[in-house]
Design an enzyme around this catalytic site. Structure first.
Site, PDB file in Angstrom:
ATOM      1  N   ARG A  40       8.709  -3.796   1.279  1.00 25.20           N
ATOM      2  CA  ARG A  40       7.543  -4.668   0.950  1.00 25.20           C
ATOM      3  C   ARG A  40       6.785  -4.905   2.152  1.00 25.20           C
ATOM      4  O   ARG A  40       7.295  -5.242   3.249  1.00 25.20           O
ATOM      5  CB  ARG A  40       8.065  -6.278   0.576  1.00 25.20           C
TER       6      ARG A  40
ATOM      7  N   ASP B 111       9.155 -22.419   3.585  1.00 24.70           N
ATOM      8  CA  ASP B 111       9.520 -21.081   3.457  1.00 24.70           C
ATOM      9  C   ASP B 111       9.259 -20.267   4.665  1.00 24.70           C
ATOM     10  O   ASP B 111       8.442 -19.311   4.884  1.00 24.70           O
ATOM     11  CB  ASP B 111       9.191 -20.444   2.268  1.00 24.70           C
TER      12      ASP B 111
HETATM   13  C1  SPV Z   1       9.279 -15.629  -2.666  1.00 23.89           C
HETATM   14  O1  SPV Z   1       9.323 -16.094  -3.643  1.00 23.89           O
HETATM   15  O2  SPV Z   1      10.036 -16.053  -1.846  1.00 23.89           O
HETATM   16  C2  SPV Z   1       8.528 -14.630  -2.214  1.00 23.89           C
HETATM   17  C3  SPV Z   1       7.064 -14.544  -2.817  1.00 23.89           C
HETATM   18  O3  SPV Z   1       8.706 -13.692  -1.224  1.00 23.89           O
HETATM   19  S1  SPV Z   1       5.814 -15.337  -1.973  1.00 23.89           S
HETATM   20  O4  SPV Z   1       6.341 -16.555  -1.983  1.00 23.89           O
HETATM   21  O5  SPV Z   1       4.760 -15.137  -2.845  1.00 23.89           O
HETATM   22  O6  SPV Z   1       5.672 -14.570  -0.732  1.00 23.89           O
HETATM   23 MG    MG Z   2      10.257 -14.529  -0.194  1.00 27.61          MG
END
Ligand code: SPV
Ligand code: MG
Length: 288
Positions: free
Chosen positions: A153, A52
């Site tokens: 955020r 991510d």
């Molecule tokens: C997501 O679920 O993509 C988030 C939450 O942004 S976290 O992965 O904890 O950042």
């Molecule tokens: Mg996220």
């Protein structure tokens, strides 16, 4: 319009929002009684088997939001990361996400490309407060409906910048127009978040994602006050991985599906979730 996220927020009690990465997972969250869907960037990235870190494009995420909105009546809180660029990109993103059926967006104050928040040694860089306020202002000015929520955020705690920075950023984002403030933490206990919430004097309600500090349950959140929404950030994809890994291992071990068969939902249950009944009714009515 009844049932908007803003109306739900006006009602009593904490909103429980479950992560989803597909129309099927969104529908399961709806059937389980959640108040909304978190269109998680982390979950969708995991679904594609990539980290991510801004690898999934806006179009990929948007397509999934649209597909979930078509199959699930719950309000969708879209995780648009950093807004896919600068404030100009945010303008375009807001137009697209509102048109796709999202009820809210969460924009985070990290630089693009971002790094996922919960990685122990993640590179966490924040944009200037003024720059991020420009994104919030752009989002608020672009939305067509006031019911479409803009959630600011701050990743100040994630970046290790401390509570004073998190509080002053949150206050600036509220002043820029954010309807709610999401404050994220990767501390293993709720202390950091609890002290932020106690110190928060803004009017904007707080959103939490207690993945790292799971003992922060509804009872504890209720006692703290000021928190209007809790997002269960990655529990759909983690539940899927847990279930698939266990079943796949059993099938390999058993040399067939004969043992797991009885422990799985039936094919008929999948038919139900796919809307086969509606299809059959259409067949009866229109096939001539
Ligand atoms: C997501 O679920 O993509 C988030 C939450 O942004 S976290 O992965 O904890 O950042
Ligand atoms: Mg996220």
């Amino acid at each position: 319009m009844p049932g908007t996220l803003r109306e739900k927020l006006g009602g009593a009690g904490l909103l429980h929002v479950m992560a989803a990465h597909s129309p099927l997972s969104a529908r399961l969250a709806e059937e389980a009684g959640f108040d909304g869907i978190w269109a998680s960037g982390f979950e969708l990235s995991a679904l594609y088997g990539v980290p991510d870190v801004s690898l999934i494009t806006m179009t990929q995420h948007l397509d999934m939001v649209r597909a979930m909105a078509q199959q699930c009546a719950l309000p969708i809180v879209a995780d648009i990361d950093t807004g896919f660029g600068n404030a100009v990109n945010v303008v375009y993103a807001i137009q697209q996400y509102e048109a796709a059926g999202a009820a809210a967006v969460v924009i985070e104050d990290k630089t693009f490309p971002k790094v996922t928040s919960l990685a122990a040694d993640g590179r966490q860089e924040l944009v200037r407060v003024e720059e991020f306020c420009g994104k919030i202002e752009a989002a608020c000015a672009t939305r067509r409906s006031k019911d479409f929520l803009v959630i600011g955020r701050t990743e100040a705690l994630i970046a290790g910048l401390g509570q004073a920075e998190a509080l002053s950023r949150a206050a600036a984002y509220e002043a820029a127009g954010a309807d709610m403030i999401l404050v994220h933490s990767k501390q293993k206990t709720p202390d950091e978040i609890e002290s932020f919430v106690r110190a928060w004097s803004g009017k904007a309600p707080i959103v939490l994602v207690p993945t790292a500090y799971p003992e922060m349950n509804a009872e504890r959140i209720g006692k703290l006050g000021k928190i209007a929404m809790v997002i269960y950030g990655n529990h759909a994809v983690r539940a899927s991985v847990t279930a698939m890994s266990q079943v796949f291992a059993r099938i390999r071990r058993d040399g067939g599906i004969h043992n797991v068969h009885a422990d799985l939902v039936s094919v008929e249950e999948i038919f139900r979730l796919q809307g086969m009944e509606r299809m059959k009714a259409n067949e009866k009515k229109y096939l001539k």
